[in-house]
Design a protein around this motif. Structure first.
Motif, PDB file in Angstrom:
ATOM      1  N   LEU A 267       0.851  -1.193   0.000  1.00 24.57           N
ATOM      2  CA  LEU A 267       0.000   0.000   0.000  1.00 24.57           C
ATOM      3  C   LEU A 267       0.888   1.246   0.000  1.00 24.57           C
ATOM      4  CD1 LEU A 267      -2.652  -1.137   2.638  1.00 24.57           C
ATOM      5  CD2 LEU A 267      -3.004  -0.897   0.179  1.00 24.57           C
ATOM      6  N   PRO A 268       1.347   1.673  -1.157  1.00 29.57           N
ATOM      7  CA  PRO A 268       2.292   2.803  -1.220  1.00 29.57           C
ATOM      8  C   PRO A 268       1.658   4.153  -0.900  1.00 29.57           C
ATOM      9  CG  PRO A 268       1.637   2.153  -3.424  1.00 29.57           C
ATOM     10  CD  PRO A 268       1.048   1.129  -2.491  1.00 29.57           C
ATOM     11  N   ALA A 269       0.304   4.251  -0.949  1.00 27.11           N
ATOM     12  CA  ALA A 269      -0.367   5.535  -0.727  1.00 27.11           C
ATOM     13  C   ALA A 269      -1.063   5.609   0.625  1.00 27.11           C
ATOM     14  CB  ALA A 269      -1.378   5.788  -1.848  1.00 27.11           C
ATOM     15  N   LEU A 270      -0.868   4.615   1.494  1.00 28.44           N
ATOM     16  CA  LEU A 270      -1.573   4.582   2.768  1.00 28.44           C
ATOM     17  C   LEU A 270      -1.152   5.760   3.652  1.00 28.44           C
ATOM     18  CD1 LEU A 270      -3.628   2.829   4.305  1.00 28.44           C
ATOM     19  CD2 LEU A 270      -1.693   1.705   5.438  1.00 28.44           C
ATOM     20  N   ARG A 271      -2.158   6.511   4.133  1.00 35.02           N
ATOM     21  CA  ARG A 271      -1.898   7.673   4.973  1.00 35.02           C
ATOM     22  C   ARG A 271      -2.274   7.435   6.435  1.00 35.02           C
ATOM     23  NH1 ARG A 271       0.241   8.473   0.868  1.00 35.02           N
ATOM     24  NH2 ARG A 271      -0.033  10.153  -0.644  1.00 35.02           N
ATOM     25  N   THR A 272      -3.366   6.707   6.675  1.00 31.03           N
ATOM     26  CA  THR A 272      -3.875   6.503   8.034  1.00 31.03           C
ATOM     27  C   THR A 272      -4.080   5.015   8.294  1.00 31.03           C
ATOM     28  OG1 THR A 272      -5.030   8.640   7.964  1.00 31.03           O
ATOM     29  CG2 THR A 272      -5.739   7.067   9.646  1.00 31.03           C
ATOM     30  N   LEU A 273      -3.531   4.538   9.408  1.00 32.45           N
ATOM     31  CA  LEU A 273      -3.645   3.121   9.775  1.00 32.45           C
ATOM     32  C   LEU A 273      -4.001   3.019  11.254  1.00 32.45           C
ATOM     33  CD1 LEU A 273      -3.292   0.089   9.182  1.00 32.45           C
ATOM     34  CD2 LEU A 273      -0.842   0.365   9.721  1.00 32.45           C
ATOM     35  N   ASP A 274      -5.058   2.254  11.556  1.00 32.00           N
ATOM     36  CA  ASP A 274      -5.496   2.033  12.938  1.00 32.00           C
ATOM     37  C   ASP A 274      -5.352   0.557  13.275  1.00 32.00           C
ATOM     38  OD1 ASP A 274      -6.618   1.975  15.433  1.00 32.00           O
ATOM     39  OD2 ASP A 274      -8.467   3.012  14.880  1.00 32.00           O
TER      40      ASP A 274
END
Length: 677
Positions: A117-124
């Motif tokens: 996921l090269p564009a992932l900005r937010t991860l919970d």
């Protein structure tokens, strides 16, 4: 919903075959008992919500149909595994929520999937039973990440390897873990602005040097001291939350910062330059021993001078409530010219001095409640003390007076709380035998004052002009047993403005007061008094809320719902009164009033003989007995007398018929002459 989405929203809402709901580009499949991702949804969805389902595995083919996916939420599932190629068709994903799952079981496989996921900005990743090593593996290849939450896991120790490859990270949430040590874990996060490490087990913070950080929350730990790095660098820090810790000293803050909110509530903090016995510790220093591996560093600081070197000119909120502060060092407040809120409640303060030199010209809220104040001092002739103060809380102290004219300095004051002090309001009613009147607080002429509480002050009958020149809208006189020794004439100055009045526990009786003049009242508290009869003057008011709890009322007027009060009332409290079960017509009438809420209706009881019952559901035998007790006596006597009269009438008729022939013969024999025809 269609109206809310504008002119094109008529076709924006639809239901899919799987029961999910589509609103524009968002597909909501929350709580559908799904065990896998539905494959029959629209392929152009950008947001897919799969929260609160039973999905255990996210397979390689689960998201093949959703190429435009930007936001995916799988919170509260049973997710144990995300297969490595799951996101190959959704590489534009920006937001991914995997909170409250079981990702600890196959975290290495899940890490491989996340790396695509090269564009992932937010991860919970909250609530997944992850250790620090697992977190390090899961986020290792997420260099684009800007926001990460690993709250509610089992992280214990952080070092520089855990977040080493997150150069874009702006926000990090680590709250509710078991962290007891942090060793240079954040030094590589050059863009980090918000850090939350609340609800952990950190014992101290030393050499704090995150100059780029704007918000730091380390509340609810076991921190005993906070030491910032001694540097002339400008710290971007704006909010520092150290509340609910074990701080012993005022924190040693950065020399230069943008700090505007400092939260120190619920610690063990005090100042030690002066001790209660008069001893001065102005020149006393403390040595902090810092051990880092094989190196040992000793930092020597003065208990007070170091605080003076911190620039607090931008500070707007200082919360030092619930500590052990018994005095404020000279010059502390003078360093805070921008301060608008100062909270010192629940400390050990015995005196507090207001001075023009303290530069509190911007202060709007000052809370000194629940201390041991016996004196509130002010400089003689001071005219620029607290000019912008709006809220002044002095409740629960030992004050008997305030500086003369103190409220004339506060030109914008709206709310004053003097409750639970031993103060009187000027002018006082003269007491026989007293040579000199005790000191009092003068609020006359304070035009901006709208809220005043003098509850529990031991007030006696007030003078006729105590509130003259004010425009009070909220007045609390509760817990003053002698304040109503006369009528309410001394409140006539407030008749047009008063909206909320509390007379709780003031020994009020039914005949003591007349409320008819207070046409603006919307909320009235008469609880905890000795009312035996409902005051008839209340029927003229347009109250929205009325509290009659803890009185001696046997009933309310049966026509109360037809008065002006009954039409305007929206909330009423009635419990803990000795109501008579046989005179509950008023209760049934209140139940039928539309829009009226009896807030304590479940607690209302009534008495019948020696029984305490609920008026909502009285047994039928009691209802019948009550009908007999409350019936019209004239009708009752008529019903009782009618059978007797009928019996006598029938008996007379029977006797007459039986003796008819004998009576006729007796009449004829006495008359002796036959009647001519």
């Amino acid at each position: 919903l269609a109206v809310g989405w504008g002119s094109g929203a008529g076709t924006a809402w639809a239901t899919s075959p799987s029961g999910c709901e589509l609103v524009q580009s968002t597909m909501d499949c929350t709580g559908r008992w799904l065990s896998s991702v539905p494959g029959n949804l629209r392929g152009d969805v950008e947001e897919l919500l799969l929260d609160d389902n039973t999905i255990q595995v996210l397979g390689n083919a689960s998201l093949l149909s959703y190429h435009q996916l930007r936001h995916l939420s799988l919170t509260k599932n049973r997710l144990e595994l995300i297969e490595p190629h799951t996101f190959l068709s959704s590489q534009g994903l920006h937001v991914l929520s995997l909170a409250d799952n079981l990702l600890f079981t196959n975290y290495s496989w899940t890490a491989a999937a996340l790396s695509a996921l090269p564009a992932l900005r937010t991860l919970d990743l909250s609530g997944n039973r992850l250790t620090e090593d697992m977190v390090s593996v899961l986020v290792w290849n997420l260099s684009s990440l800007e926001s990460l939450s690993v709250a509610r896991n089992i992280i214990m120790r952080l070092d520089s390897s855990v977040f080493a490859n997150l150069p874009q990270l702006l926000e990090l949430n680590l709250e509710k873990n078991y962290i007891f040590e942090i060793d240079q874990a954040f030094e590589g996060l050059q863009r980090l602005q918000k850090l939350n490490v609340a609800y952990n087990y950190l014992p101290c913070i030393v050499e704090f040097g995150l100059t780029q950080l704007k918000v730091l929350n380390v509340s609810n730990n076991v921190i005993e001291w906070f030491l910032a790095l001694e540097s002339e660098d400008l710290f971007e820090l704006e909010v520092l939350d150290l509340s609910h810790n074990h701080l012993l000293f005022f924190p040693l803050l950065p020399r230069q910062s943008k700090l505007h909110s400092l939260l120190l509530k619920d610690n063990e903090m005090s100042f030690y330059q002066r001790l209660p016995n008069g001893t001065s510790l102005a020149d006393v220093t403390v040595q902090f021993l810092l051990i880092d591996g094989n190196s040992t560093n000793i930092t020597t600081v003065s208990l007070w001078d170091e605080i003076c070197h911190s620039n607090l000119s931008s500070l707007r909120l200082l919360d030092m409530s619930q500590n052990q502060v018994w005095y404020l060092p000279e010059g502390l407040l003078a360093q805070m010219p921008s301060l608008t809120q100062l909270k010192l409640n629940q400390n050990c303060l015995e005196t507090f001095h207001l001075s023009e030199g303290d530069s509190l010209s911007m202060l709007m809220e000052l809370d000194l409640s629940q201390n041991q104040l016996v004196e509130l001092g002010a400089e003689v002739g001071a005219r620029n003390v607290l000019p912008n103060l709006q809220l002044f809380n002095l409740s629960t102290n030992r004050l008997q007076a305030l500086p003369p004219g103190v409220f004339s300095y506060t030109r914008k004051i709206t709310t004053v709380d003097l409750s639970r002090n031993r103060v009187n309001l000027c002018p006082q009613t003269a007491v026989v035998g007293e040579v000199e009147s005790p000191p009092c607080v003068d609020i006359r002429g304070v035009e901006t004052l709208t809220h005043l509480s003098v509850a529990g002050c031991g007030l006696r009958g007030l003078g006729g002009h105590s509130f003259q020149g004010t425009s009070l809208m909220h007045l609390d006189l509760s817990d003053n047993h002698q304040v109503l020794s006369g009528d309410l004439e001394w409140l006539q100055h407030l008749a047009l403005t008063l909206q909320v009045l509390s007379l709780r526990n003031t020994s009020l009786t039914s005949t003591a007061v007349d409320f008819s003049a207070f046409n603006s009242l919307v909320r009235l508290d008469l609880s905890g008094n000795s009312l035996t009869v409902f005051p008839t003057s209340l029927g003229l008011l347009k109250l929205h809320s009325l509290d009659l709890r803890d009185n001696s009322l046997p009933a309310l007027p049966p026509d109360v719902v037809r008065t002006q009060l009954g039409k305007s009332l929206r909330e009423v409290y009635l419990s803990r009164n000795p109501y008579n079960c046989c005179t509950r017509g008023w209760w049934d009438a209140l139940q039928r009033v539309e829009g009226l809420h009896i807030a304590d209706g479940q607690e209302v009881t009534c008495s019948y003989t020696s029984h305490t019952l609920s008026p909502r559901a009285l047994p039928e035998p009691i209802l019948r007995s009550c009908r007999w007790q409350t019936a019209d006596l004239a009708l009752l006597y008529l019903v009782l007398a009618l059978p007797t009269c009928l019996t006598l009438l029938v008996a007379f008729a029977v006797v007459f018929l039986m003796l008819k022939q004998k009576l006729l013969k007796m009449v004829k024999s006495r008359c002796g002459v036959s009647s001519p025809y």
